[in-house]
Design an enzyme around this catalytic site. Structure first.
Site, PDB file in Angstrom:
ATOM      1  N   HIS A  42      83.382 121.682  -0.161  1.00  7.88           N
ATOM      2  CA  HIS A  42      83.237 122.926   0.577  1.00  7.88           C
ATOM      3  C   HIS A  42      84.028 122.809   1.880  1.00  7.88           C
ATOM      4  O   HIS A  42      84.369 121.703   2.305  1.00  7.88           O
ATOM      5  CB  HIS A  42      81.759 123.204   0.890  1.00  7.88           C
ATOM      6  CG  HIS A  42      81.125 122.075   1.631  1.00  7.88           C
ATOM      7  ND1 HIS A  42      80.444 121.060   0.988  1.00  7.88           N
ATOM      8  CD2 HIS A  42      81.092 121.767   2.944  1.00  7.88           C
ATOM      9  CE1 HIS A  42      80.016 120.178   1.886  1.00  7.88           C
ATOM     10  NE2 HIS A  42      80.398 120.589   3.076  1.00  7.88           N
ATOM     11  N   HIS A 126      88.783 121.653   6.578  1.00  8.89           N
ATOM     12  CA  HIS A 126      88.889 120.476   5.718  1.00  8.89           C
ATOM     13  C   HIS A 126      87.793 120.464   4.665  1.00  8.89           C
ATOM     14  O   HIS A 126      86.706 120.981   4.878  1.00  8.89           O
ATOM     15  CB  HIS A 126      88.834 119.191   6.544  1.00  8.89           C
ATOM     16  CG  HIS A 126      87.478 118.944   7.133  1.00  8.89           C
ATOM     17  ND1 HIS A 126      87.018 119.603   8.252  1.00  8.89           N
ATOM     18  CD2 HIS A 126      86.473 118.117   6.747  1.00  8.89           C
ATOM     19  CE1 HIS A 126      85.794 119.192   8.532  1.00  8.89           C
ATOM     20  NE2 HIS A 126      85.436 118.293   7.632  1.00  8.89           N
TER      21      HIS A 126
END
Length: 187
Positions: A42, A126
Site C-alpha cells: 500500500h 512509497h
C-alpha cells in the site's frame, strides 16, 4: 488500535509489483531480506500509531470530508528507492501532487480529530517491498528498479487501515492489515 491512512493499489498494479519483486528476489543477498507480501502493499499517507477508540467517530467523519474534497487521480508504480540501509520500496509517478495533498489532508484530519500525530515530515510516496534486519547494501535493488514502470490506475478511494502486529515473536511473522474504513474521493 494502530492505524494509518493509505491508497490501496488495484490487483493489476499489485501483479506488476509482484513481477518486479520476483526479479529482485533472484539478486545476490535477497535471501537476507524480509520480503513483504501483496496483502501488505500500500502507499501509506498518514501513520497515526495507536488511536483511542473514543476518537474513531470524529476521525471517520474528518477522513470522509478529506476524501470528498479530493478528486480521483491517476497513479502508477514507478522506480524504487530505499530508506537508509533497512527498507526497500517502489515509488509512484503520475498524480504525485494529488497524492501529497491527500496525505496532508489525512494528517490534518487525524490531528483535528484529536489523534496525537508525530512530527510532520515531507511526504515520500512509497510502497515497502522489503526490510533488512541489519544494515544492508540495498543499492543494487534500487538500481534494478530504475526502469520499472507500472501501468496507470485511478486512485478513487481513501482507506483507513488497522495494523495488527505479530505476537509471540514467530520467525518471519508479518503485520496483518485490515481496512476499517474507506471513502470515495470527490463524492
Amino acid at each position: 488500535m494502530r492505524l494509518f491512512t493509505a491508497v490501496l493499489p488495484p490487483p493489476a498494479a499489485l501483479d506488476e509489483v509482484g513481477r518486479a519483486v520476483d526479479r529482485l528476489r533472484s539478486l545476490p543477498g535477497a535471501d537476507d531480506l524480509r520480503w513483504s507480501t501483496p496483502e501488505g502493499w500500500h502507499y501509506t499517507l498518514a501513520f497515526m500509531g495507536e488511536v483511542e477508540d473514543r476518537l474513531l467517530p470524529e476521525l471517520h467523519e474528518r477522513l470522509s470530508r478529506a476524501a470528498h474534497r479530493s478528486a480521483p487521480f491517476a497513479l502508477r508504480a514507478h522506480g524504487g528507492g530505499r530508506f537508509g540501509k533497512r527498507a526497500l520500496w517502489i515509488g509512484a509517478a503520475g498524480g504525485l501532487d494529488e497524492l501529497r495533498l491527500l496525505a496532508e489532508r489525512s494528517d490534518a484530519a487525524a490531528r483535528r480529530a484529536g489523534v496525537p500525530m508525530d512530527e510532520h515530515r515531507r511526504y515520500q510516496a512509497h510502497l515497502t517491498i522489503a526490510r533488512a534486519r541489519f544494515d544492508a547494501d540495498l543499492r543494487p535493488y534500487v538500481t534494478a528498479l530504475e526502469g520499472f514502470e507500472g501501468e496507470p490506475w485511478e486512485v478513487a478511494r481513501l482507506a483507513l487501515v488497522r495494523s495488527n502486529l505479530p505476537r509471540g515473536g514467530a520467525p518471519g511473522a508479518r503485520p496483518r492489515y485490515e481496512t476499517v474504513g474507506e471513502w470515495e474521493l470527490g463524492r
